[in-house]
Write an enzyme that holds these catalytic residues in place. Structure first.
Site, PDB file in Angstrom:
ATOM      1  N   CYS A 290      38.356  20.356  32.838  1.00 34.32           N
ATOM      2  CA  CYS A 290      38.405  21.538  31.929  1.00 34.32           C
ATOM      3  C   CYS A 290      39.806  22.190  32.770  1.00 34.32           C
ATOM      4  O   CYS A 290      40.125  22.106  34.111  1.00 34.32           O
ATOM      5  CB  CYS A 290      37.497  22.559  32.558  1.00 34.32           C
ATOM      6  SG  CYS A 290      37.421  24.080  31.674  1.00 34.32           S
TER       7      CYS A 290
ATOM      8  N   ASP B 267      39.906  25.206  33.705  1.00 33.26           N
ATOM      9  CA  ASP B 267      39.374  26.043  34.683  1.00 33.26           C
ATOM     10  C   ASP B 267      39.987  26.133  36.190  1.00 33.26           C
ATOM     11  O   ASP B 267      40.197  25.043  36.674  1.00 33.26           O
ATOM     12  CB  ASP B 267      37.762  25.947  35.099  1.00 33.26           C
ATOM     13  CG  ASP B 267      37.095  27.119  35.709  1.00 33.26           C
ATOM     14  OD1 ASP B 267      37.599  27.370  36.999  1.00 33.26           O
ATOM     15  OD2 ASP B 267      36.195  27.778  35.179  1.00 33.26           O
TER      16      ASP B 267
ATOM     17  N   ARG C  75      39.446  26.951  38.916  1.00 28.72           N
ATOM     18  CA  ARG C  75      38.409  26.421  40.020  1.00 28.72           C
ATOM     19  C   ARG C  75      38.111  25.006  40.174  1.00 28.72           C
ATOM     20  O   ARG C  75      37.359  24.439  41.118  1.00 28.72           O
ATOM     21  CB  ARG C  75      36.978  27.245  40.030  1.00 28.72           C
ATOM     22  CG  ARG C  75      37.212  28.756  39.987  1.00 28.72           C
ATOM     23  CD  ARG C  75      36.323  29.325  39.668  1.00 28.72           C
ATOM     24  NE  ARG C  75      35.647  29.034  38.258  1.00 28.72           N
ATOM     25  CZ  ARG C  75      34.801  29.746  37.532  1.00 28.72           C
ATOM     26  NH1 ARG C  75      33.969  30.439  38.194  1.00 28.72           N
ATOM     27  NH2 ARG C  75      34.825  29.549  36.374  1.00 28.72           N
TER      28      ARG C  75
ATOM     29  N   HIS D 254      32.341  20.747  34.231  1.00 24.20           N
ATOM     30  CA  HIS D 254      31.634  21.834  35.272  1.00 24.20           C
ATOM     31  C   HIS D 254      30.764  22.826  34.967  1.00 24.20           C
ATOM     32  O   HIS D 254      30.755  23.192  33.972  1.00 24.20           O
ATOM     33  CB  HIS D 254      32.902  22.480  35.987  1.00 24.20           C
ATOM     34  CG  HIS D 254      33.612  23.555  34.967  1.00 24.20           C
ATOM     35  ND1 HIS D 254      33.237  24.821  35.206  1.00 24.20           N
ATOM     36  CD2 HIS D 254      34.418  23.385  34.317  1.00 24.20           C
ATOM     37  CE1 HIS D 254      33.949  25.658  34.710  1.00 24.20           C
ATOM     38  NE2 HIS D 254      34.853  24.727  33.824  1.00 24.20           N
TER      39      HIS D 254
ATOM     40  N   CYS E  94      30.888  26.695  33.016  1.00 22.09           N
ATOM     41  CA  CYS E  94      32.082  26.623  32.118  1.00 22.09           C
ATOM     42  C   CYS E  94      32.178  27.604  30.989  1.00 22.09           C
ATOM     43  O   CYS E  94      31.183  27.689  30.323  1.00 22.09           O
ATOM     44  CB  CYS E  94      32.182  25.283  31.185  1.00 22.09           C
ATOM     45  SG  CYS E  94      33.732  24.925  30.416  1.00 22.09           S
TER      46      CYS E  94
HETATM   47 CO    CO Z   1      35.369  25.089  31.943  1.00 27.08          CO
END
Ligand code: CO
Length: 202
Positions: free
Chosen positions: A42, A44, A46, A98, A101
């Site tokens: 992803c 993302d 993090r 993750h 998400c």
């Molecule tokens: Co995500």
């Protein structure tokens, strides 16, 4: 927020430290790229692939998008997969989702609109496909976690049926596909035990 100057300073310090700890590190990387892993994760912020796995420059080829999906008609994603498999000869593809998400949550809630909504439409379809299983879970957090897992497993299934992967297996290329999920809460990866090793097995 670090400004541009701070980022460049951090970069110079990183390059200096690499040269000091491993003389010749960059020279070795200049002329070759031979990663054994393709990471599909992803976007993302993090979930940085290299940092959470300890894989170093040269060791992992990375594709990230919202909610780590591998649409068959997404030229970007499919080109990355083809290059990784056919040219780089990666040994292992990891689809890593993750928990928490945002893309998956938007699909769960049916809230995303515009381009993002279009992008995650396949996860909305997946939610519908597993509607009764999801409804059996008590809380939205549990349903969200489960849909994050189901999404990773679904992407592994899609990958294993893609032409690039099937062709690689048919010519005997050793190539595994793994389903992993990462927890932002504790920084740990979990193996969803849905690996596919192709018709020859690996
Ligand atoms: Co995500």
């Amino acid at each position: 927020m670090p400004d541009e100057k701070a980022i460049f300073a951090a970069n110079r310090e990183w390059a200096r430290a690499m040269c000091e700890s491993e003389p010749g590190f960059f020279d070795r990387l200049v002329n070759q790229q031979e990663p054994e892993y393709l990471w599909i994760g992803c976007s993302d912020s993090r979930v940085p692939a290299s940092q959470i796995t300890g894989l170093r420059p040269g060791e992992v080829f990375v594709h990230r998008n919202i909610a780590n999906i591998v649409p068959i008609d997404d030229l970007n994603c499919q080109a990355v997969i083809q290059y990784a498999v056919d040219v780089l000869g990666v040994k292992c593809i990891v689809v890593c989702g993750h928990y928490g998400c945002g893309g998956v949550l938007a699909a769960l809630r049916g809230k995303a609109t515009g381009l993002t909504g279009d992008w995650i439409s396949s996860i909305v379809a997946l939610r519908e496909q597993h509607a009764s299983d999801l409804a059996a879970l008590a809380t939205e957090t549990e349903r969200h976690d489960r849909l994050c897992e189901l999404n990773v497993i679904e992407q592994v299934r899609c990958l294993s049926e893609s032409e690039v992967i099937k062709t690689a297996w048919s010519r005997g290329q050793a190539l595994q596909i793994h389903a992993w999920i990462y927890s932002i809460k504790d920084g740990l990866l979990k193996n969803l035990n849905t690996s596919v090793g192709g018709p020859i097995g690996v």
